[in-house]
Structure formats: C-alpha cells, structure tokens
Design a protein around this motif. Structure first.
Motif, mmCIF file in Angstrom:
data_model
loop_
_atom_site.group_PDB
_atom_site.id
_atom_site.type_symbol
_atom_site.label_atom_id
_atom_site.label_comp_id
_atom_site.label_asym_id
_atom_site.label_seq_id
_atom_site.Cartn_x
_atom_site.Cartn_y
_atom_site.Cartn_z
ATOM 1 N N LEU A 239 0.643 -1.229 -0.092
ATOM 2 C CA LEU A 239 0.061 0.139 -0.010
ATOM 3 C C LEU A 239 0.931 1.226 0.038
ATOM 4 C CD1 LEU A 239 -2.917 -0.916 2.359
ATOM 5 C CD2 LEU A 239 -2.977 -0.865 -0.085
ATOM 6 N N ARG A 240 2.041 1.125 0.655
ATOM 7 C CA ARG A 240 2.928 2.437 0.797
ATOM 8 C C ARG A 240 3.412 2.735 -0.485
ATOM 9 N NH1 ARG A 240 3.986 0.285 5.858
ATOM 10 N NH2 ARG A 240 5.661 -0.779 5.443
ATOM 11 N N GLU A 241 3.731 1.462 -1.337
ATOM 12 C CA GLU A 241 4.366 1.566 -2.625
ATOM 13 C C GLU A 241 3.406 2.112 -3.865
ATOM 14 O OE1 GLU A 241 7.402 0.648 -5.385
ATOM 15 O OE2 GLU A 241 7.254 0.719 -3.441
ATOM 16 N N ARG B 294 -8.098 5.613 -13.728
ATOM 17 C CA ARG B 294 -9.010 4.515 -14.332
ATOM 18 C C ARG B 294 -8.930 3.278 -13.263
ATOM 19 N NH1 ARG B 294 -10.465 8.270 -16.729
ATOM 20 N NH2 ARG B 294 -10.171 8.631 -19.046
ATOM 21 N N ILE B 295 -9.782 2.821 -12.924
ATOM 22 C CA ILE B 295 -10.162 1.666 -12.177
ATOM 23 C C ILE B 295 -11.012 0.473 -12.964
ATOM 24 C CG2 ILE B 295 -11.037 0.525 -10.130
ATOM 25 C CD1 ILE B 295 -11.407 3.266 -8.936
ATOM 26 N N ILE B 296 -10.206 -0.533 -13.238
ATOM 27 C CA ILE B 296 -10.928 -1.817 -14.112
ATOM 28 C C ILE B 296 -10.837 -3.100 -12.947
ATOM 29 C CG2 ILE B 296 -10.653 -3.053 -16.059
ATOM 30 C CD1 ILE B 296 -8.818 -0.664 -17.343
ATOM 31 N N ILE C 277 -6.368 -1.641 -1.540
ATOM 32 C CA ILE C 277 -5.824 -1.212 -2.877
ATOM 33 C C ILE C 277 -6.257 -0.144 -3.583
ATOM 34 C CG2 ILE C 277 -4.698 -2.045 -4.957
ATOM 35 C CD1 ILE C 277 -3.875 -4.750 -3.601
ATOM 36 N N THR C 278 -7.582 -0.427 -3.760
ATOM 37 C CA THR C 278 -8.431 0.393 -4.408
ATOM 38 C C THR C 278 -8.541 1.830 -3.678
ATOM 39 O OG1 THR C 278 -9.672 -1.064 -5.367
ATOM 40 C CG2 THR C 278 -10.599 1.017 -5.596
ATOM 41 N N GLN C 279 -8.535 1.994 -2.483
ATOM 42 C CA GLN C 279 -8.800 3.065 -1.680
ATOM 43 C C GLN C 279 -7.259 3.916 -1.915
ATOM 44 O OE1 GLN C 279 -9.277 1.465 2.269
ATOM 45 N NE2 GLN C 279 -11.406 2.388 2.136
ATOM 46 N N GLU C 280 -6.273 3.464 -1.624
ATOM 47 C CA GLU C 280 -4.933 3.962 -1.893
ATOM 48 C C GLU C 280 -4.664 4.700 -3.328
ATOM 49 O OE1 GLU C 280 -2.537 4.666 0.674
ATOM 50 O OE2 GLU C 280 -4.290 3.971 1.902
ATOM 51 N N SER C 281 -5.247 3.811 -4.213
ATOM 52 C CA SER C 281 -5.237 4.270 -5.468
ATOM 53 C C SER C 281 -5.992 5.488 -5.804
ATOM 54 C CB SER C 281 -5.278 3.260 -6.684
ATOM 55 O OG SER C 281 -4.781 1.983 -6.096
ATOM 56 N N ILE C 282 -7.308 5.493 -5.370
ATOM 57 C CA ILE C 282 -8.126 6.724 -5.543
ATOM 58 C C ILE C 282 -7.769 7.814 -4.986
ATOM 59 C CG2 ILE C 282 -10.332 7.420 -4.730
ATOM 60 C CD1 ILE C 282 -11.593 4.823 -5.084
ATOM 61 N N LYS C 283 -6.975 7.800 -3.754
ATOM 62 C CA LYS C 283 -6.337 8.883 -3.305
ATOM 63 C C LYS C 283 -5.346 9.404 -4.277
ATOM 64 C CE LYS C 283 -6.377 7.025 1.581
ATOM 65 N NZ LYS C 283 -5.903 6.493 2.719
ATOM 66 N N PHE D 137 4.737 4.877 -6.445
ATOM 67 C CA PHE D 137 4.465 4.423 -7.824
ATOM 68 C C PHE D 137 3.879 5.514 -8.539
ATOM 69 C CE2 PHE D 137 2.685 2.248 -11.476
ATOM 70 C CZ PHE D 137 4.016 1.816 -12.061
ATOM 71 N N ASP D 138 2.839 6.110 -7.924
ATOM 72 C CA ASP D 138 1.886 7.278 -8.283
ATOM 73 C C ASP D 138 1.278 6.844 -9.746
ATOM 74 O OD1 ASP D 138 1.091 9.901 -8.513
ATOM 75 O OD2 ASP D 138 2.498 10.406 -9.952
ATOM 76 N N PRO D 139 0.442 5.895 -9.637
ATOM 77 C CA PRO D 139 -0.213 5.210 -10.714
ATOM 78 C C PRO D 139 -1.325 6.123 -11.521
ATOM 79 C CG PRO D 139 -1.250 4.233 -8.669
ATOM 80 C CD PRO D 139 -0.136 5.152 -8.293
ATOM 81 N N ASP D 140 -1.757 5.793 -12.594
ATOM 82 C CA ASP D 140 -2.595 6.299 -13.084
ATOM 83 C C ASP D 140 -4.044 5.480 -13.366
ATOM 84 O OD1 ASP D 140 -1.270 8.742 -14.171
ATOM 85 O OD2 ASP D 140 -0.003 7.370 -15.207
ATOM 86 N N ILE D 141 -3.478 4.176 -13.259
ATOM 87 C CA ILE D 141 -4.538 3.013 -13.891
ATOM 88 C C ILE D 141 -4.417 1.951 -12.536
ATOM 89 C CG2 ILE D 141 -5.455 1.417 -15.553
ATOM 90 C CD1 ILE D 141 -3.934 3.293 -17.414
ATOM 91 N N LEU D 142 -5.738 1.486 -12.363
ATOM 92 C CA LEU D 142 -5.455 0.212 -11.393
ATOM 93 C C LEU D 142 -6.513 -0.803 -12.015
ATOM 94 C CD1 LEU D 142 -5.056 -1.252 -8.698
ATOM 95 C CD2 LEU D 142 -7.338 -0.092 -7.809
ATOM 96 N N ILE D 143 -5.771 -2.119 -11.998
ATOM 97 C CA ILE D 143 -6.599 -3.082 -12.415
ATOM 98 C C ILE D 143 -6.535 -4.058 -11.630
ATOM 99 C CG2 ILE D 143 -6.726 -4.970 -14.443
ATOM 100 C CD1 ILE D 143 -5.220 -3.193 -16.353
ATOM 101 N N ASN D 144 -7.733 -4.584 -10.868
ATOM 102 C CA ASN D 144 -7.800 -5.290 -10.004
ATOM 103 C C ASN D 144 -8.298 -6.869 -10.521
ATOM 104 O OD1 ASN D 144 -7.880 -3.776 -7.395
ATOM 105 N ND2 ASN D 144 -9.808 -2.662 -7.977
ATOM 106 N N ASN D 145 -7.210 -7.628 -10.539
ATOM 107 C CA ASN D 145 -7.515 -9.083 -11.247
ATOM 108 C C ASN D 145 -7.030 -10.090 -10.189
ATOM 109 O OD1 ASN D 145 -7.362 -11.040 -13.447
ATOM 110 N ND2 ASN D 145 -5.197 -11.043 -12.704
#
Length: 237
Positions: free
Chosen positions: A66-68, A128-130, A113-119, A72-80
């Motif tokens: 979660l700290r990573e 983008r969340i997929i 993971i989605t919470q951290e990405s949304i932040k 990394f500062d992502p633009d897109i998250l793919i929950n697979n």
C-alpha cells in the motif's frame, strides 16, 4: 496516463493483460505471490515492467505494498488478483468460515488497494479503475457460491466507485470474461470444461486479446465511459 498497477499479473489472465500493456508501452507495477520465475521472465523481457512480490493474506506485506502505491504514483488500477478456487463444493456443504476467509483474503486487500489508488487519482484529477470479474455472475456453475459471492461484492462496490469519483476524472468499469482455461481451473473436471465449451455460441474459448481490447476501451474510452459492466460471452446469457 501510462502507469498501471495490476494485481496478479504473472499468471493466467493477469499475465496476458500484463503483456498486452507492456507491449503498448505502459509502465506496469504488477504483483505476484508464488510465480517468481514467470515474474522475472517478464521483467527480463520488458524494461517497463516492475514486479512486486506480496502475499495479500499477510497484513505486513499488504501494508508495504500500500505504501508502494503512493511511491509509484499510478494512473490506472486493474484489480485482477484472486486467491482461491473457482469450483469448491455445494453451498449447503460449505463451511461458514470458508466464506469469511476468502472474503478476508480477496476482497479486503482489493478494497484497501483501491482506496490507496483513488487517493492518488483524486490528486491528479484523473484515473482509471478496472475490475476483472467473471461471466459466471450471470450463470453460476454448481459449487461456485464462494467465488461468485466475492465477485458480486466487487461488482456492487465498483458501482459506488464509479459514482463517487467521476467528478474527479476517475472512471470505474468491470469486465466479466467467459470461461478461459488457465491454471486457476487446473483442478476442474475436464468433462465440465467440455460441457461449458459445447454450450458456448462460438464453440471456441475466449482469447486474451479479446479481454485486452476491452481493457484498452476502459483506459481510453474517456470520462463518459464509466460505471459499465461488460460481459465478454458472445451473448451467451
């Protein structure tokens, strides 16, 4: 938008999605747990690939990942990612703790993971969340109550993510592919696989490129392509 977090990206559908994104030039931070050899092969082949070994059932390892995400500062998250089995046993024979354990091992990490990405996305005003789900949500096979209940939970959550975040330039869409034989189904009876294929309108298994095309749409479809649940099943259901 070129930085992707992909959970479960070293085997099965996740690996195929990973390779598609890497070939397109995306920078991908993907997770794996046991498939170290595959993860290393991917990183050797692509300089824009970064593997992160994590067991999501471990709170300490999950916290490290979660700290990573922020780094990394992502633009897109793919929950697979999914850690479990597709077919287990009949609902009335399933121990109640099985539902709880699989929920804790799969859904809770995905939510965090989605919470951290949304932040991160909200700060950028774009993201983008997929979510990779399953066409079995529409027509469950016998013995899949645990798996389907988890996927159904993520589907309902994704609807909330879509509504709550679209004004920040963040979209959330879900993809439910039809049956694809992978290591995830290695313990599945071959006769059941044949039955599924024989009932499928196209009489052929879905290919990874079919999923990749929809992944591309979810990424590049614009801010109005939001809150969708796409079935890749040839109108089977």
């Amino acid at each position: 938008m070129n930085k992707v977090i992909l959970t479960g990206g070293s085997s099965g559908i996740g690996k195929e999605i990973n390779l598609f994104l890497l070939r397109k030039g995306y920078e991908v931070l993907f997770t794996y747990c046991h498939s170290q050899e595959s993860a290393e092969e991917i990183m050797t082949q692509f300089k824009n690939a970064k593997a992160f070994q994590v067991d999501f059932t471990s709170e300490s390892q999950l916290s490290t990942f979660l700290r990573e995400i922020e780094v990394f500062d992502p633009d897109i998250l793919i929950n697979n990612y999914y850690n479990g089995t597709f077919i287990d046993t009949y609902f009335h024979k399933t121990d109640a703790n099985k539902f709880l354990t699989d929920f804790q091992n799969n859904i809770i990490p995905t939510l965090q993971i989605t919470q951290e990405s949304i932040k991160v996305f909200r700060k950028k005003k774009e993201g983008r969340i997929i979510n990779i789900l399953s066409s079995s949500l529409a027509s469950p096979a016998m013995g899949t109550s645990v798996y389907n209940s988890n996927k159904a939970y993520l589907l309902q959550m994704s609807k909330s993510w879509a509504v709550e975040n679209v004004k920040f330039g963040i979209t959330c869409n879900s993809i439910s592919p039809s049956f694809i034989p992978t290591d995830f189904h290695k313990n599945m009876d071959e006769r059941m696989k044949e039955t599924i294929l024989s009932a499928y309108p196209l009489k052929e298994n879905l290919e990874s490129k079919d999923i990749s095309n929809v992944i591309d749409l979810c990424i590049n479809g614009g801010k109005h392509f939001n809150g969708n649940h796409v079935f890749l099943d040839a109108s089977h259901y």
